[in-house]
Design a protein around this motif. Structure first.
Motif, PDB file in Angstrom:
ATOM      1  N   LEU A  51      25.736  31.102  18.547  1.00 41.22           N
ATOM      2  CA  LEU A  51      25.362  31.157  19.951  1.00 41.22           C
ATOM      3  C   LEU A  51      23.846  31.161  20.101  1.00 41.22           C
ATOM      4  N   ARG A  52      23.150  31.927  19.253  1.00 31.79           N
ATOM      5  CA  ARG A  52      21.684  31.934  19.276  1.00 31.79           C
ATOM      6  C   ARG A  52      21.128  30.545  18.980  1.00 31.79           C
ATOM      7  N   GLU A  53      21.719  29.850  17.994  1.00 31.15           N
ATOM      8  CA  GLU A  53      21.266  28.505  17.657  1.00 31.15           C
ATOM      9  C   GLU A  53      21.483  27.551  18.831  1.00 31.15           C
ATOM     10  N   ALA A  54      22.638  27.649  19.485  1.00 33.66           N
ATOM     11  CA  ALA A  54      22.945  26.769  20.614  1.00 33.66           C
ATOM     12  C   ALA A  54      22.000  27.045  21.777  1.00 33.66           C
ATOM     13  N   ILE A  55      21.738  28.325  22.042  1.00 31.89           N
ATOM     14  CA  ILE A  55      20.827  28.674  23.138  1.00 31.89           C
ATOM     15  C   ILE A  55      19.421  28.169  22.827  1.00 31.89           C
ATOM     16  N   ALA A  56      18.979  28.350  21.585  1.00 40.44           N
ATOM     17  CA  ALA A  56      17.642  27.893  21.201  1.00 40.44           C
ATOM     18  C   ALA A  56      17.522  26.381  21.377  1.00 40.44           C
ATOM     19  N   THR A  57      18.549  25.658  21.014  1.00 36.13           N
ATOM     20  CA  THR A  57      18.535  24.206  21.159  1.00 36.13           C
ATOM     21  C   THR A  57      18.435  23.806  22.630  1.00 36.13           C
ATOM     22  N   VAL A  58      19.238  24.443  23.473  1.00 37.25           N
ATOM     23  CA  VAL A  58      19.222  24.126  24.905  1.00 37.25           C
ATOM     24  C   VAL A  58      17.874  24.476  25.521  1.00 37.25           C
ATOM     25  N   VAL A  59      17.333  25.636  25.171  1.00 32.51           N
ATOM     26  CA  VAL A  59      16.035  26.047  25.710  1.00 32.51           C
ATOM     27  C   VAL A  59      14.951  25.060  25.292  1.00 32.51           C
ATOM     28  N   LEU A  60      14.970  24.643  24.031  1.00 28.67           N
ATOM     29  CA  LEU A  60      13.987  23.678  23.550  1.00 28.67           C
ATOM     30  C   LEU A  60      14.113  22.347  24.288  1.00 28.67           C
ATOM     31  N   GLN A  62      15.407  21.822  27.290  1.00 24.17           N
ATOM     32  CA  GLN A  62      14.986  21.997  28.682  1.00 24.17           C
ATOM     33  C   GLN A  62      13.471  22.140  28.790  1.00 24.17           C
ATOM     34  N   SER A  63      12.879  22.867  27.856  1.00 30.56           N
ATOM     35  CA  SER A  63      11.421  23.028  27.860  1.00 30.56           C
ATOM     36  C   SER A  63      10.730  21.683  27.694  1.00 30.56           C
ATOM     37  N   SER A  64      11.229  20.887  26.780  1.00 33.36           N
ATOM     38  CA  SER A  64      10.642  19.568  26.553  1.00 33.36           C
ATOM     39  C   SER A  64      10.756  18.696  27.799  1.00 33.36           C
ATOM     40  N   MET A  66      10.816  19.789  30.835  1.00 35.91           N
ATOM     41  CA  MET A  66      10.018  20.357  31.918  1.00 35.91           C
ATOM     42  C   MET A  66       8.517  20.149  31.735  1.00 35.91           C
ATOM     43  N   VAL A  67       8.059  19.843  30.537  1.00 32.48           N
ATOM     44  CA  VAL A  67       6.625  19.742  30.266  1.00 32.48           C
ATOM     45  C   VAL A  67       5.913  18.774  31.206  1.00 32.48           C
ATOM     46  N   PRO A  68       6.385  17.557  31.394  1.00 39.79           N
ATOM     47  CA  PRO A  68       5.662  16.645  32.305  1.00 39.79           C
ATOM     48  C   PRO A  68       5.573  17.186  33.733  1.00 39.79           C
ATOM     49  N   LEU A  69       6.644  17.748  34.249  1.00 38.44           N
ATOM     50  CA  LEU A  69       6.636  18.297  35.598  1.00 38.44           C
ATOM     51  C   LEU A  69       5.685  19.486  35.694  1.00 38.44           C
ATOM     52  N   LEU A  70       5.736  20.381  34.713  1.00 38.45           N
ATOM     53  CA  LEU A  70       4.839  21.536  34.710  1.00 38.45           C
ATOM     54  C   LEU A  70       3.377  21.107  34.623  1.00 38.45           C
ATOM     55  N   ARG A  71       3.111  20.119  33.805  1.00 41.10           N
ATOM     56  CA  ARG A  71       1.743  19.623  33.670  1.00 41.10           C
ATOM     57  C   ARG A  71       1.245  19.050  34.993  1.00 41.10           C
ATOM     58  N   GLU A  72       2.110  18.299  35.660  1.00 40.55           N
ATOM     59  CA  GLU A  72       1.741  17.705  36.950  1.00 40.55           C
ATOM     60  C   GLU A  72       1.467  18.798  37.986  1.00 40.55           C
ATOM     61  N   ARG A  73       2.346  19.787  38.054  1.00 42.15           N
ATOM     62  CA  ARG A  73       2.158  20.877  39.024  1.00 42.15           C
ATOM     63  C   ARG A  73       0.922  21.706  38.689  1.00 42.15           C
ATOM     64  N   LEU A  74       0.712  21.982  37.423  1.00 45.13           N
ATOM     65  CA  LEU A  74      -0.453  22.764  37.007  1.00 45.13           C
ATOM     66  C   LEU A  74      -1.742  22.020  37.347  1.00 45.13           C
ATOM     67  N   GLU A  75      -1.748  20.725  37.099  1.00 41.58           N
ATOM     68  CA  GLU A  75      -2.917  19.906  37.434  1.00 41.58           C
ATOM     69  C   GLU A  75      -3.198  19.959  38.933  1.00 41.58           C
TER      70      GLU A  75
END
Length: 101
Positions: A51-60, A62-64, A66-75
């Motif tokens: 379960l920890r492995e599956a959650i880590a995979t999903v979080v990674l 989703q994070s990947s 979200m990076v472009p959107l977060l970068r755009e908003r931060l900018e």
């Protein structure tokens, strides 16, 4: 076809072995409850790890994503903050210059 005698050290099947799940009561020295408890502990540990492995995979993933959107908003936020700070600084200088006159 000629019948051959097998060599002396070749193992031979002497009983039929049935395959399948071992009944819980078949474990020597353990009651069915003890065996069930051990099995549940092993399943719990394995489930926790997977379960920890599956959650880590999903979080990674989703994070990947979200990076472009977060970068755009931060900018955008940084651009607004710098523009506001520059405008406030210019107003403060104008007031200071007006007070000197």
């Amino acid at each position: 076809m000629a019948t051959r005698t097998p060599p002396r050290f070749v193992p031979t099947l002497t009983e039929v072995v049935q395959s399948g799940p071992v009944p819980l009561a078949a474990a020597p020295g353990l009651s069915a409850d003890q065996l069930a408890q051990r099995v549940l502990q092993r399943v719990d540990l394995a489930l926790d790890r997977r379960l920890r492995e599956a959650i880590a995979t999903v979080v990674l993933e989703q994070s990947s994503a979200m990076v472009p959107l977060l970068r755009e908003r931060l900018e955008s936020v940084i651009h607004e903050l710098v523009a506001e700070a520059v405008a406030e600084e210019m107003q403060a200088r104008q007031r200071a210059d007006a007070g000197d006159v």
